[in-house]
Write an enzyme that holds these catalytic residues in place. Structure first.
Site, PDB file in Angstrom:
ATOM      1  CE  LYS A 284     -14.215  15.453 -74.327  1.00  0.00           C
ATOM      2  NZ  LYS A 284     -14.894  14.209 -74.768  1.00  0.00           N
ATOM      3  CG  ASP A 289     -16.139  11.457 -70.136  1.00  0.00           C
ATOM      4  OD1 ASP A 289     -17.137  11.699 -69.405  1.00  0.00           O
ATOM      5  OD2 ASP A 289     -16.221  11.135 -71.339  1.00  0.00           O
ATOM      6  CE  LYS A 296     -16.609   7.907 -70.593  1.00  0.00           C
ATOM      7  NZ  LYS A 296     -17.298   7.585 -71.844  1.00  0.00           N
ATOM      8  CG  ASP A 308     -12.577  12.919 -72.501  1.00  0.00           C
ATOM      9  OD1 ASP A 308     -12.369  12.654 -73.703  1.00  0.00           O
ATOM     10  OD2 ASP A 308     -13.711  13.132 -72.038  1.00  0.00           O
ATOM     11  CG  ASP A 367     -20.204   9.231 -71.333  1.00  0.00           C
ATOM     12  OD1 ASP A 367     -19.235   9.982 -71.108  1.00  0.00           O
ATOM     13  OD2 ASP A 367     -20.102   8.004 -71.528  1.00  0.00           O
ATOM     14  CD  GLU A 369     -17.573  14.335 -71.835  1.00  0.00           C
ATOM     15  OE1 GLU A 369     -18.479  13.479 -71.871  1.00  0.00           O
ATOM     16  OE2 GLU A 369     -16.431  14.143 -72.296  1.00  0.00           O
ATOM     17  NE  ARG A 371     -21.601  14.988 -78.625  1.00  0.00           N
ATOM     18  CZ  ARG A 371     -21.963  13.838 -79.199  1.00  0.00           C
ATOM     19  NH1 ARG A 371     -23.108  13.735 -79.835  1.00  0.00           N
ATOM     20  NH2 ARG A 371     -21.160  12.786 -79.136  1.00  0.00           N
TER      21      ARG A 371
END
Ligand code: BES
Ligand code: MN
Ligand code: ZN
Length: 518
Positions: A284, A289, A296, A308, A367, A369, A371
């Site tokens: 990933k 993020d 968030k 992230d 959020d 994201e 996956r």
């Protein structure tokens, strides 16, 4: 005006990204290996096995021997790993300090413990102005175990010594220290160290990529940095831009950054060291993020979200390490790159996107994201790269942190060999993994309006079940490393900031899985 601002920003970012540091640039040390011990320097370090009573080198005077015996006696030094005693101005020796470092049992001390000894030494030496350092492992004897331990201590020093100071106007000087490693078989130690050094360089790249602020390590910049590090090592690098991502149908990957000017990319890094279908590592690479429209909202949870991209960074680092070691394996790294941001074009909660495999996804939460981008990365590895086996790695869920903290990464797989070899590699490197179940959670990502939804409960399982679909029949494991990629302050082999978590695990796993000993 906006244009100009954009141009200036682009130029600044381009300048910062222009020269991805060569690995030596990260290190403040230089190493030499010899069987002739220098008799002068700033610090002399003796690696001491547990239970060793005669703590002396050939040629030491009676006075030196007595001083060392009194000091170790007073300190209760037994040579256990972690035991260290420091003597200033040792009598009859032309060194400012003598450090005795316990190493435990020569044949029994595991690698993470040996690395910790190195890290502790480094911490101690960095607090002094010692430049010329001599380390003798002569008391460990000769042979494979002594060689291994010595190289692992050196590796621990390297790992601790990485500095992220590219944004300081006055970065620390490099090299700042010279280490002379004294042993009975310097060539063996150097050979062993050489492999670990290649591994450390992969860890440094992963730390660097992860440490980059979101707007500096944006998708295209991440991909270019990886290319510049990997291509000189013989890695074949392909970078797909946003148009290609869309043309190939990867609407799930594309959607996460559609609200940003910094569009989706897909990095493919192939190390063709072996034959047959490749092993695929998919990481990933989310540059930042914000959560998207499911923003968030508390400052603490958004602050560290430049990390992230740690899974993608770990994949780049592992490919670099394998290439640097000239590993006889066929491995391909795939890093879907995104940045999860808000604008008038960003995804909305409830939107439906179509993934590369043609399946549809309801975005229950913007959020979740990770996956979304991994779905297409995994599918690409299976469909376009003919992967024989797929391991993905991602800072995926807060639920993983709740379940395991940062002591272990979570592993989800239905494949016994994958689980077993990943656990073995985890125990060997200290980047440990603990299995969590998929069985019984089928269907938790069912959507009312699409094929799947990107949310579900329990949270870590929902991520894994969602991803499983995209691996199809290919043997697959998912590593959730949320929380593992960052330390707020120095911790053992990790300086503060990104840990490069996963590079050592994935690299050793490849050897373990392929039965390629070394
Ligand atoms: N990047 C985060 C996961 C994360 C959390 C990493 C903490 C490191 C530390 C991920 O994209 C995320 O936001 N996950 C959500 C998913 C939820 C909205 C379904 C989570 O776990 O809260
Ligand atoms: Mn998120
Ligand atoms: Zn995320």
């Amino acid at each position: 005006m906006k244009r100009l601002h954009h141009l200036v920003l682009t130029l600044v970012v381009a300048a910062l990204m222009a020269a991805p540091a060569s690995a030596t640039q990260y290190l403040s040390t230089e190493f030499e290996f010899t069987d002739v011990i220098p008799d002068t320097g700033d610090a002399l370090v003796l690696l001491v096995p547990e239970g060793q009573t005669d703590l002396a080198l050939d040629g030491w005077s009676q006075a030196t021997r007595e001083q060392v015996a009194r000091a170790t006696g007073a300190a209760g030094f037994t040579g256990q790993p972690g035991d260290q005693v420091e003597l200033l101005a040792p009598v009859d020796l032309d060194f400012d300090r003598l450090i005795l470092a316990g190493i435990g049992e020569v044949a029994g001390t595991p690698r993470p413990q040996a690395e910790e000894v190195g890290a502790a030494l480094s911490q101690r030496l960095n607090a002094t102005d010692a430049h010329a350092i001599v380390v003798s492992s002569i008391l460990l004897g000769e042979g494979a175990a002594a060689t291994r331990l010595t190289a692992e201590v050196a590796h621990g020093i390297d790992l601790r010594n990485y500095r992220f100071d590219r944004f300081k106007s006055d970065p620390s000087p490099r090299p700042a220290q010279t280490f002379v490693w004294h042993s009975g078989d310097p060539q063996d130690v150097e050979g062993r160290y050489h492999l670990l050094r290649a591994l450390a360089e992969g860890v440094f790249t992963a730390r660097e990529l992860t440490n980059l602020p979101g707007r500096v390590g944006y998708p295209e910049a991440f991909a270019n940095h990886a290319r510049e590090v990997l291509e000189p090592l013989g890695v074949e690098v392909t970078i797909l831009g946003p148009e290609e991502v869309q043309a190939l149908g990867m609407g799930s990957l594309y959607s996460v950054s559609q609200g940003s000017d910094m569009k989706a990319h897909l990095l493919i890094a192939h190390w063709p060291g072996g034959t047959g279908d490749p092993i695929a590592l998919v990481g990933k690479g989310n540059s930042f993020d914000t959560g998207g429209y499911n923003l968030k909202t508390d400052g603490a949870s958004i602050l560290r979200m430049h990390t992230d991209k740690a899974g993608g960074a770990a994949v780049v680092g592992a490919i670099q390490a394998l290439a640097g070691q000239e590993a006889p394996v066929n491995v391909v790294g795939v890093v879907p790159l995104s940045i999860n941001m808000i604008s008038g074009d960003a995804s909305l909660p409830g939107d439906v996107v179509t993934a590369g495999d043609g399946s549809t996804i309801e975005i229950g939460n913007t959020d979740a994201e990770g996956r979304l981008i991994l779905a297409d990365g995994i599918w690409y590895a299976r469909e376009h790269l003919n992967a024989r086996v797929i391991v993905d790695i991602a800072t995926l869920t807060g639920a993983k942190v709740g379940a395991l903290g940062t002591e272990y990464s979570a592993i989800f797989t239905r494949d016994e060999r994958l689980e077993q070899t990943l656990r073995t590699a985890g125990d060997l490197t200290g980047e440990r993994v603990w299995p969590m179940p998929l069985d019984g959670y089928e269907g938790i990502t069912r959507s009312r309006i699409a094929d799947q939804i990107n949310t579900g409960s329990p949270g870590a399982q929902a991520g894994a079940i969602f991803l499983e679909h995209f691996a199809g029949d290919t043997p697959w494991a998912h590593l959730d490393i949320a929380g593992d990629a960052f330390v707020a302050g120095p911790q053992g082999i990790h300086p503060e900031g990104s840990t490069g978590h996963g590079v050592r695990l994935l690299t050793e796993w490849i050897y373990e899985f392929e039965g390629a000993g070394r």
